[in-house]
Write a protein that holds these residues in place. Structure first.
Motif, PDB file in Angstrom:
ATOM      1  N   THR A  20    -117.712 -96.799  24.343  1.00  0.00           N
ATOM      2  CA  THR A  20    -117.011 -96.125  25.324  1.00  0.00           C
ATOM      3  C   THR A  20    -118.181 -95.261  25.860  1.00  0.00           C
ATOM      4  OG1 THR A  20    -116.360 -94.432  23.785  1.00  0.00           O
ATOM      5  CG2 THR A  20    -115.004 -95.862  24.381  1.00  0.00           C
ATOM      6  N   CYS A  23    -119.113 -89.585  31.201  1.00  0.00           N
ATOM      7  CA  CYS A  23    -119.547 -89.662  32.502  1.00  0.00           C
ATOM      8  C   CYS A  23    -120.983 -89.697  32.867  1.00  0.00           C
ATOM      9  CB  CYS A  23    -118.868 -88.182  33.422  1.00  0.00           C
ATOM     10  SG  CYS A  23    -117.021 -88.332  33.440  1.00  0.00           S
ATOM     11  N   ASN A 120    -120.288-100.900  35.981  1.00  0.00           N
ATOM     12  CA  ASN A 120    -120.184 -99.507  35.336  1.00  0.00           C
ATOM     13  C   ASN A 120    -118.571 -99.783  34.444  1.00  0.00           C
ATOM     14  OD1 ASN A 120    -122.066 -98.268  36.805  1.00  0.00           O
ATOM     15  ND2 ASN A 120    -120.780 -98.274  38.699  1.00  0.00           N
ATOM     16  N   TYR A 121    -118.523 -98.854  33.449  1.00  0.00           N
ATOM     17  CA  TYR A 121    -117.421 -99.001  32.587  1.00  0.00           C
ATOM     18  C   TYR A 121    -117.147 -97.625  31.881  1.00  0.00           C
ATOM     19  CZ  TYR A 121    -121.000 -99.461  28.983  1.00  0.00           C
ATOM     20  OH  TYR A 121    -122.466 -99.312  28.401  1.00  0.00           O
ATOM     21  N   SER A 122    -116.123 -97.287  31.501  1.00  0.00           N
ATOM     22  CA  SER A 122    -115.692 -96.104  30.691  1.00  0.00           C
ATOM     23  C   SER A 122    -115.405 -96.556  29.312  1.00  0.00           C
ATOM     24  CB  SER A 122    -114.470 -95.270  31.141  1.00  0.00           C
ATOM     25  OG  SER A 122    -113.451 -96.205  31.188  1.00  0.00           O
TER      26      SER A 122
END
Length: 183
Positions: A20, A23, A120-122
């Motif tokens: 995970t 930001c 991009n990823y969270s």
């Protein structure tokens, strides 16, 4: 049977990757996070093109993934073109350079490859398999492995990219990669 035992052996030595990101791009959770180095692909070739047969196999895997998710009440994943390119490039690379690992010979992890491709990823994860001749067989192998199954059924993931390489240089003949993400 040969492919199944390879996947089971791999499951004993490698866990499926899950991360995970906050930001600021830092990673947490289990697995490896992005190293932040530029050109995460190393000497791996990117931008490879899948054949129509490979695209069809990937689409069949997507249907099977979403059936498994529906069986446990988890929302369907949608195909993400950037993740699909990362997945296909990794399958292609495993075939071309004859290795089988989440980390390529240059040390690039799934998260390095995603970063290098501008994905991009969270939250993100990757499953790999090799030697299975059909989408159903590859899915059965993943679903019989706790870490891979967890990625497939992870309700936090909303998108997937699937890359299947019907190769001719690698030891396993056919390589399967799933790249999961939540934007």
């Amino acid at each position: 049977m040969r492919a199944i035992s390879r996947l089971l052996l791999l499951a004993l030595f490698l866990s499926s990757f899950v991360a995970t990101a906050g930001c600021d791009g830092s990673s947490g959770g289990s697995g490896s996070g992005s190293s932040g180095r530029e050109g995460g692909g190393g000497s791996a070739q990117t931008g490879n093109s899948a054949t129509s047969s490979e695209v069809s196999l990937a689409q069949q895997v997507l249907v099977l993934v979403n059936q498994e998710r529906a069986n446990v009440g988890v929302g369907a994943l949608t195909m993400h073109t950037g993740c699909a390119q990362v997945a296909y490039d990794h399958s292609w690379d495993m075939d071309f350079r004859d290795f089988f690992s989440h980390t390529n010979p240059d040390g690039a992890t799934p998260f390095d490859r995603m970063h290098h491709a501008g994905v991009n990823y969270s939250a993100a994860g990757e499953n790999i398999a090799a030697g299975y001749s059909t989408p159903a067989a590859a899915m059965a192998g993943w679903m019989n492995s706790a870490g891979h199954r967890a990625n497939i059924l992870n309700a936090n993931f909303t998108e997937i990219g699937i890359g299947v390489r019907e190769g001719n240089t690698g030891s396993y003949g056919i390589y399967w990669t799933q790249v999961f993400r939540r934007p």
